[in-house]
Design an enzyme around this catalytic site. Structure first.
Site, PDB file in Angstrom:
ATOM      1  CG  ASP A 285       1.543   3.812  -6.722  1.00 10.58           C
ATOM      2  OD1 ASP A 285       1.673   2.556  -5.533  1.00 10.58           O
ATOM      3  OD2 ASP A 285       2.055   4.830  -7.236  1.00 10.58           O
ATOM      4  CD1 TRP A 286       1.536  -0.925  -1.370  1.00 11.19           C
ATOM      5  CD2 TRP A 286       1.155  -1.005  -3.155  1.00 11.19           C
ATOM      6  NE1 TRP A 286       2.076  -2.004  -1.541  1.00 11.19           N
ATOM      7  CE2 TRP A 286       1.293  -2.365  -2.859  1.00 11.19           C
ATOM      8  CE3 TRP A 286       0.665  -0.981  -4.757  1.00 11.19           C
ATOM      9  CZ2 TRP A 286       1.582  -3.590  -3.590  1.00 11.19           C
ATOM     10  CZ3 TRP A 286       0.659  -2.283  -5.436  1.00 11.19           C
ATOM     11  CH2 TRP A 286       1.160  -3.053  -4.931  1.00 11.19           C
TER      12      TRP A 286
END
Length: 789
Positions: A285-286
């Site tokens: 995930d970012w």
């Protein structure tokens, strides 16, 4: 010191402190081997390249073998996007490999124009319709492809909904692992059928927004899940999507048993890539990567949106290989998995230019790329229709029949007055529709009433799961058109808390909502403003119908028993065709067919996992969320404690009456129900024999009313020693008035198995299993027994 020697020492130390021992079932939640401590699993297994991936794997090996170490490392890290893509990987121009565009979201392509605003994941869950999930995925995926997006960041499996106040529950498809797994698998097949890789997220145990990311000296919350629970609940739907061929898994923000999810070797190397035979690549995930070498060795393949730890162009990975601390075979496997997904989806030929028609600022002049296909219209409308759940309908208050005067109240009835794409002042504010600067915001939440989107109808939740719809059909818009056709007079007041009600009203519609967004958990499951509005109308209107656009469970006991409240609809988040779909249901053009994908309690205290876990005095810097309830979430908990819900899981009314009969249960004689064959291979999703059909259940559903309608027949199984009942089958069927339909349920070996922490395998019990079939988790008129052994 050589890395393998160092790893051996570390492993020996962990096993010394937390030895691998057999654990009695009663002690599972105290299992030091797994619960709260994540054991090491090394090395990261290479891509199997088997089954349906054989050809893509061979092509990937051939291409990657031509890459230098620096080129292989380069494609494992993200770069600042040059387009509206959420992220872009490195490329290899020398070999004509363009890199990948990855974009949000699970409910429609984000941060661009000329795409559709699709029904949310929760709305799909409420439809209980596999084919609809497939068609939504296929048509939505086609929009991603038209815009040059290689990887669609969805569908969402986690959060599953364990925390009822969870800010992102609306992105997922419900709280039951079987229901979610079935619908998410269809979504994966749809997206990938369009030639786009599905990135199933968020792996694993991501159940709250509170402390999801490190902040200052405080680490992300640790979801502490025991071995049995993680297999039977939280891993279960991921296995379904991997069995469906998912090409990408996104690891989550949280820690899992005190190891960050994107560097957790047990869950990535052990569960995902070994036990489930995952063929694709793992993307962070970012900004969810929190270590360099550790994340690479633990099974992370791509770091997004860039990587401080792996360095610009993956330079630190290259250095790690050159100094002997990381095997080059690991970097080769990372690159192979990435490139193989590209080949598997057929993206090497005829794929649009990366991120085409998606400028960084799509409000600036640019060449438009029209991704909306006219063939999507019926899927959008049907998707919106089927996620509405009618839960109350006294004396056939619905459907409406050409009322002379219809009064309409509530802030949720009209379209938002503007589309605002300016960034919020507080990027994690719960009072805005989204938390990221580039997010397309279509509503703002009042700081006075943080639980609602007060300035217009809500078709989506907030955060990276939202996108810009092509239009919004608001309830009031559609009601005006219907009023024109029926020669109905309308009275409306969208702003007053205590509106004046015309005594001549045939019916009063009250529109409220329950907002949720990424970045913040909800402040509660009902709000005083909306409840007061409903009561103020009901006190003055004998036929009050309440419509709730809800981004998660919403309590209604503050007004549900009011004698003037005749009908209630949980309208969820229908996407851009919201009003058009609702009016068809209100007027009986279509009969409601949705069912609740969660339980609506009478009180917050009835939920055993109501609120997010906060840092404690003991764990102020390392918040701990102990999933000590095990598998007993939602209806499983209500059944175990004999708690009466307001509306049970799987509940939903329609405009007719269904009758269930003729239950038949049989074990297939050609399939062994003994322990797994010792030579049973691992396929995508786990041991191959887990996917064998070993029993079938049949029942008859009869429509004894006067209205054609669809029914969701549901099958529940009582696995000895487990929850009272668990969903293990559902079938949505159209049943004409006066007719009947036979529904058939296939029970797989995994459907009847439990995870044994002693055997470290799925096992069938040689006992009798209870079988129930009916219309909800509490309305099960058919009961029988399945004998195994």
């Amino acid at each position: 010191m050589a890395p393998n020697i160092w790893r051996a020492i570390c492993t020996a130390f962990v096993l010394l402190v937390h030895p691998i021992t057999t654990v009695a079932q009663a002690d599972i939640t105290q299992d030091s081997f797994f619960y709260g401590q994540s054991p090491p699993v090394y090395p990261s297994p290479p891509m199997p390249g088997a089954g349906q991936w054989t050809e893509a794997y061979s092509k990937a090996v051939a291409l990657v073998s031509q890459m230098t170490l620096e080129e292989k490392a380069n494609i494992t890290v993200g770069y600042n996007p040059t387009t509206g893509c959420s992220g872009e990987t490195g490329s290899v121009p020398r070999l004509n490999w363009p890199g990948l565009c990855l974009s949000d979201a699970g409910n429609g392509l984000r941060n661009t124009d000329f795409v559709n605003g699709w029904p949310s994941g929760l709305h799909v869950g409420a439809s209980w319709n596999r084919n609809l999930a497939l068609q939504r995925g296929l048509h939505m995926g086609a929009e991603f492809k038209t815009k040059g997006v290689h990887v669609a960041l969805g569908p969402v499996i986690a959060p599953l909904g364990r925390v009822y106040e969870g800010g992102r529950n609306w992105e997922g498809m419900g709280i039951d692992p079987y229901l979610v797994g079935q619908l998410a698998a269809e979504t994966v097949q749809g997206i990938q059928g369009a030639g786009v890789t599905a990135s199933v997220k968020h792996y694993i145990g991501y159940e709250q927004e509170t402390n999801r990311n490190p902040e200052g000296n405080v680490s992300s919350v640790s979801s502490n899940i025991d071995d049995k629970t993680i297999h039977e609940v939280y891993l279960w739907p991921f296995a379904d999507t991997i069995h469906a061929g998912a090409g990408c898994i996104m690891c989550s923000y949280n820690r899992l048993n005190n190891s960050y999810a994107c560097q957790n070797s047990k869950t990535l190397n052990g569960l995902l890539k070994t036990e489930l035979g995952f063929e694709g690549f793992v993307v962070s995930d970012w900004a969810a990567q929190h270590a360099g070498l550790a994340s690479a060795e633990a099974g992370l393949d791509v770091a997004m949106p860039n990587s401080v730890y792996w360095g610009v162009s993956g330079g630190n990975l290259t250095a790690a290989v050159n100094n002997g601390s990381l095997a080059e075979s690991r970097v080769t496997d990372m690159a192979t998995r990435i490139v193989a997904s590209w080949y598997q989806m057929g993206q090497e030929e005829g794929f649009p230019e990366l991120g085409i028609g998606m400028p960084l600022d799509y409000t600036a002049p640019h060449t438009p790329i029209y991704a909306r296909d006219p063939s999507s219209r019926s899927v959008l409308l049907n998707g919106a229709l089927e996620g509405h759940v009618l839960v109350k309908n006294v004396n056939k208050a619905l459907p409406l029949k050409k009322p002379k005067l219809l009064s309409i109240f509530g802030y949720d009835a009209v379209a938002p007055p503007e589309m605002d794409i300016s960034p919020p002042s507080d990027p994690l504010s719960p009072f805005t529709f989204g938390y990221e600067p580039e997010l397309d915001a279509i509503a703002f939440v009042s700081s006075s009433f943080p639980q609602i989107a007060q300035n217009g109808t809500m078709v989506s939740g907030g955060g990276s799961g939202a996108n810009s719809p092509a239009y919004i059909s608001a309830p009031f818009d559609a009601l005006q058109e219907q009023a024109y056709q029926d020669d109905t007079s309308l009275f409306w007041d969208f702003t007053s808390f205590a509106p004046v009600v015309d005594a001549s009203s045939d019916a009063c519609l009250v529109f409220i909502n329950a907002f949720a967004t990424e970045g913040a958990d909800r402040a509660g499951l009902h709000d005083d403003f909306s409840d007061g509005l409903v009561l103020n109308v009901a006190d003055n209107c004998a036929n009050t119908i309440v419509v709730i656009h809800n981004a998660g469970p919403r309590l209604v006991d503050q007004w549900i028993d009011h004698p003037n409240i005749t009908a209630v609809i949980f309208a969820h988040l229908p996407g851009q065709d919201s009003g058009r779909a609702l009016v068809q249901l209100l007027y009986g053009v279509q009969s409601p067919s949705g069912k609740l994908p969660y339980t609506v309690a009478k009180n917050e205290s009835d939920y055993n996992t109501f609120a997010p876990t906060l840092p404690s005095e003991e764990y102020a810097l390392f918040p701990q969320s102990n999933f000590s309830e095990g598998a007993y979430i939602d209806y499983r908990n209500f059944d175990a404690k004999n708690i009466t819900p307001r509306y049970e899981f799987g509940f939903g009314l329609t405009y007719t009456t269904f009758l269930y009969s003729d239950l038949e249960i049989e074990i297939l004689p050609t399939v062994s129900t003994s322990y797994f064959p010792p030579d049973s291979p691992v396929v995508e999703g786990g041991i191959a024999s887990l996917w064998d059909v070993i029993a079938q259940v049949h029942a008859t559903v009869s429509n004894i009313g006067e209205v054609d309608a669809a029914e969701v027949a549901q099958l529940y199984v009582g696995i000895p020693g487990g929850p009272v009942r668990q969903l293990r089958g559902f079938s949505k069927v159209d049943v004409p008035a006066g007719s009947n339909v036979t529904v058939e349920f296939d029970l797989l070996r995994r459907d009847l198995s439990e995870w044994s922490v002693v055997e470290q395998s799925w096992v069938l019990q040689q006992e009798s299993y209870g079988i129930w079939v009916g219309s909800s988790s509490r309305d099960l008129p058919l009961q029988g027994t399945l004998n195994i052994g």
